[in-house]
Design an enzyme around this catalytic site. Structure first.
Site, PDB file in Angstrom:
ATOM      1  CG  ASP A 257      50.091 -66.260 -73.955  1.00  0.00           C
ATOM      2  OD1 ASP A 257      50.764 -66.992 -73.185  1.00  0.00           O
ATOM      3  OD2 ASP A 257      49.223 -65.483 -73.525  1.00  0.00           O
TER       4      ASP A 257
HETATM    5  C1  BGC Z   1      49.440 -66.268 -70.214  1.00  0.00           C
HETATM    6  C2  BGC Z   1      50.681 -65.419 -70.279  1.00  0.00           C
HETATM    7  C3  BGC Z   1      51.802 -66.080 -69.511  1.00  0.00           C
HETATM    8  C4  BGC Z   1      52.015 -67.487 -70.065  1.00  0.00           C
HETATM    9  C5  BGC Z   1      53.149 -68.232 -69.392  1.00  0.00           C
HETATM   10  C6  BGC Z   1      49.706 -67.715 -70.549  1.00  0.00           C
HETATM   11  O1  BGC Z   1      48.608 -68.522 -70.284  1.00  0.00           O
HETATM   12  O2  BGC Z   1      48.474 -65.724 -71.087  1.00  0.00           O
HETATM   13  O3  BGC Z   1      50.410 -64.146 -69.753  1.00  0.00           O
HETATM   14  O4  BGC Z   1      52.980 -65.326 -69.624  1.00  0.00           O
HETATM   15  O5  BGC Z   1      50.820 -68.213 -69.876  1.00  0.00           O
HETATM   16  O6  BGC Z   1      52.838 -68.621 -68.116  1.00  0.00           O
END
Ligand code: BGC
Length: 720
Positions: A257
């Site tokens: 993530d």
């Molecule tokens: C979130 C994810 C997301 C990623 C990319 C993160 O802050 O937890 O769910 O896919 O950002 O945008």
């Protein structure tokens, strides 16, 4: 030698780490920007994938730089958070779950994939599969609600929908099951906080949706930001390498993530970037999203012998294999090669309208106030969400701009062209500001019905949007009170449409609304879908995918609780209950009214004695005793009253839908593999324990409303 081995043998360390690095293209929406303009990094091979870039032209241009101007010509992987539609928005995932129809779940994902790939994308960070039993957690909006069985069915449908039959197809997008795993039970519902749950809950509740996604062939998986009992998921070797790869055989790509690898330092398990990178790599993470830890940390980790080249190579192979299976080597421009036709866009809008209407949950409908009479001539539409088209998108609205979404007001004006429709917001969405309340309430005078549109702002759910109080924000409670008072004095019914990314605790709305609709965030066709329900063009059919709490103090409230040694008893103080609230939620899981009336009868299970390989056929009669055609949803539960480990009071095992005309009756069936009646035994391995199991079916997870019968589980093999 295969293409991948050939490439690998020619790659420098920097190029390998580039393939393991994903940065934001030009702008970032969810964290710090580290990449700025990425063109040079792509040309030098320092970046292998990008997020947050949309538009076929922009994507093709960067793809051209990668393919034509980088030394090895490896195509880029472009990812984006397409959670519930790309430009045209479907209801938020929690809302879509309320439809309880895997066919719908798959169709919306297929449409989103078509639209996103037409924009040049090849990867979506969806589906989000985190079971949530805590509506304080804003990310409940992105997920499948409280139940693991539902989440697993949704996982399969979404993976099929996004990825289609062949990942290389121009309209297929790689799915990413996230956030692995047990992100939902963050401490006190606070986003990103630590998680500490039992191994049993992990296996029974939080792993099944991901296991289902792996079985469905999901291409990628994203570890959660959070730690599980002290081990951050980004570095969780037993769950990533052990469970996913070795046990489940997952061969796809693990994408960290956003900035999560560097955050291992803040978790307090890595002293510097080199250690953080080494831990993530060793655990099995392949792509570093946005923390630049692999590029900056792994060379040092290799020098310190904390990381192994073989692990880097294995990760690069997986990334290149994904690019190959997406057809990116064969034709990096196939996604976005052709703009979509107007007919395709129209069809998608029709689907968005249908699904939005089917996702809404009619929580109550006193004296059948809904649907509205066709000849209605004067309607007052009130509240800060009555004319708020951009809010209708909800959180994670991907590439949907502010324009092109239908507000409630617009939907009603189109549905009731002859009626006089008056509108006032009354109060702002979030702020305390009461100046407009009086004038808004005055619109009640002379109206035949009042449509009160209240709820959260879209940005109040989703990521980093935890709340401790789950009521209406700002001055909305004051507006509601003023409207209810005025309406009551004049005998006018108030229909409340509640928008939210979670169940809100709104006892005053429950008490005073003649009808109450949980609309979630319905997406681009919000207003038309609401009008479809209010006019009766469609009968509501959504069912709440989580128990709707009465009080925040009941959280977590969910139907799959285990029995207490002292079950609640009204006459006995020393039993499991509150002094100041019933135990039961405001609305149980599965609750939702229709414009029909359904009765269930004659539940029969055959055979009545089963072994693990048997298939159970569960039949019951559903009858619509109401005056309108409607769709009923029937839930199937099991209850194992005596086992080596205490089993939950109810376990969901199936659901089905049936559409019936007034007076119509049908015998419906649900098939259940008897093996589904196994459970995780004392050692957390699935066990089959002979004995009696109760099979229950009915409208929701309120035991008193379920039909019940029994099935006998026989020993695994027949005794000679
Ligand atoms: C979130 C994810 C997301 C990623 C990319 C993160 O802050 O937890 O769910 O896919 O950002 O945008």
């Amino acid at each position: 030698m295969s293409r991948i081995e050939r490439l690998l043998s020619r790659m420098t360390l920097a190029e390998k780490l580039g393939q393991l690095t994903m940065t934001a293209a030009h702008h970032a929406t969810t964290g710090p920007v580290i990449a700025g303009d990425s063109t040079e990094a792509i040309r030098s091979g320092a970046i292998g994938s990008l997020l947050n870039l949309v538009g076929a032209d922009a994507i093709h241009e960067l793809q051209r730089v990668a393919v034509e101007e980088s030394r090895l010509g490896i195509p880029l992987l472009l990812g984006f958070d397409v959670l519930h539609g790309h430009r045209i928005q479907f209801p938020i995932p929690l809302g879509e779950t309320a439809v309880f129809d895997p066919g719908v779940w798959e169709r919306t994902a297929r449409e989103a994939a078509r639209e996103a790939t037409a924009d040049g994308l090849a990867l979506t960070f969806a589906p989000m599969l985190d079971v949530s039993r805590d509506p304080r957690w804003g990310r409940s909006a992105e997920g499948p609600g409280e139940d693991p069985f539902v989440a697993a069915r949704l996982a399969q449908a979404k993976v099929r929908g996004f990825q289609g039959a062949r990942l290389a197809a121009a309209d297929a997008i790689a799915a990413c099951a996230k956030h692995y795993c047990a992100y939902g039970p963050v401490t006190a519902g606070r986003d990103y906080a630590s998680v500490d749950i039992s191994e049993r809950t992990l296996h029974e509740v939080h792993l099944p949706p991901f296991e289902a996604a792996v079985r469905a062939g999901v291409a990628t998986i994203m570890p959660a930001f959070t730690d599980l009992a002290g081990m951050p998921m980004t570095a969780h070797r037993p769950l990533l390498r052990g469970h996913l790869r070795e046990r489940l055989g997952f061969e796809g790509v693990l994408i960290s993530d956003y900035n999560a690898i560097a955050e291992l330092m803040r978790h307090g398990i890595a002293a510097d970037l080199a250690e953080a990178a080494a831990l993530a790599l060793e655990a099995g993470v392949d792509i570093d999203m946005m923390s630049d830890a692999f590029r900056r940390g792994l060379p040092e980790a290799l020098r310190r012998r904390r990381a192994r080249m073989a692990d880097i190579d294995a990760a690069v192979r997986r990334v290149l294999r994904l690019k190959e299976s997406l057809g990116l080597f064969a034709d990096p421009y196939r996604r976005g090669a052709r703009p979509e036709s107007a007919a395709v866009v129209r069809r998608r809008r029709r689907l968005a309208r249908e699904v939005a209407a089917r996702a809404m949950v009619l929580l109550q409908n006193e004296a059948d106030v809904l649907p509205l009479a066709p000849g209605i001539s004067r309607i007052a539409v009130m509240g800060p969400l009555a004319d708020a088209p951009a809010e209708m998108r909800g959180p994670w609205s991907a590439a949907a701009g502010n324009e092109g979404h239908v507000s409630v007001l617009q939907g009603l004006r189109e549905a009731f062209p002859g009626a006089r429709i008056e509108h006032a917001a009354g109060v702002p969405l979030r702020e305390v500001e009461e100046a407009g309340i009086e004038a808004a309430a005055a619109l009640c005078d002379g109206a035949e019905v009042i449509i009160l549109c209240v709820g959260e702002a879209a940005g109040m759910s989703g990521e980093a949007a935890s709340r401790t109080q789950l009521g209406l924000p700002g001055s909305q409670p004051r507006l509601a009170r003023a409207v209810f008072e005025r309406a009551r004095a004049r005998g006018i019914p108030v229909i409340t449409v509640l928008f939210s990314g979670r169940p809100l605790i709104v006892p005053e709305l429950v008490e005073h609304s003649a009808a109450l609709i949980a609309a979630w965030f319905p997406g681009s066709e919000a207003g038309s879908a609401i009008a479809d329900l209010l006019t009766g063009r469609r009968s509501p059919e959504g069912r709440t995918p989580l128990s709707w709490p009465r009080q925040a103090g009941q959280i977590p409230v969910f139907f799959g609780q285990r029995p207490s040694g002292r079950p609640a008893h009204p006459d006995d103080g020393f039993t499991s209950k509150y002094l100041d609230s019933p135990n039961e939620p405001q609305f149980p899981f599965g609750h939702g009214l229709t414009y029909g009336r359904f009765e269930h009868a004659d539940l029969v299970v055959s055979p009545a004695r089963v072994r693990p390989a048997s298939r159970l056929r569960i039949r019951l009669t559903v009858r619509n005793t109401g005056r309108r055609t409607a769709t009923d949803t029937v839930f199937l539960f099991a209850r194992d009253p005596l086992a080596s480990v205490a089993r939950p009071l109810l376990e969901l095992k199936g659901f089905t839908k049936v559409r019936l005309r007034p007076g119509e009756r049908r015998r419906i069936g649900i098939t259940l593999a008897a093996a589904e009646l196994r459970f995780h035994g004392a050692s957390l391995e699935p066990v089959w324990e002979p004995g009696e199991v109760e099979i229950l079916a009915g409208p929701c997870a309120d035991r008193r409303r379920l039909l019940s019968t029994k099935v006998q589980l026989l020993p695994s093999a027949s005794r000679k």
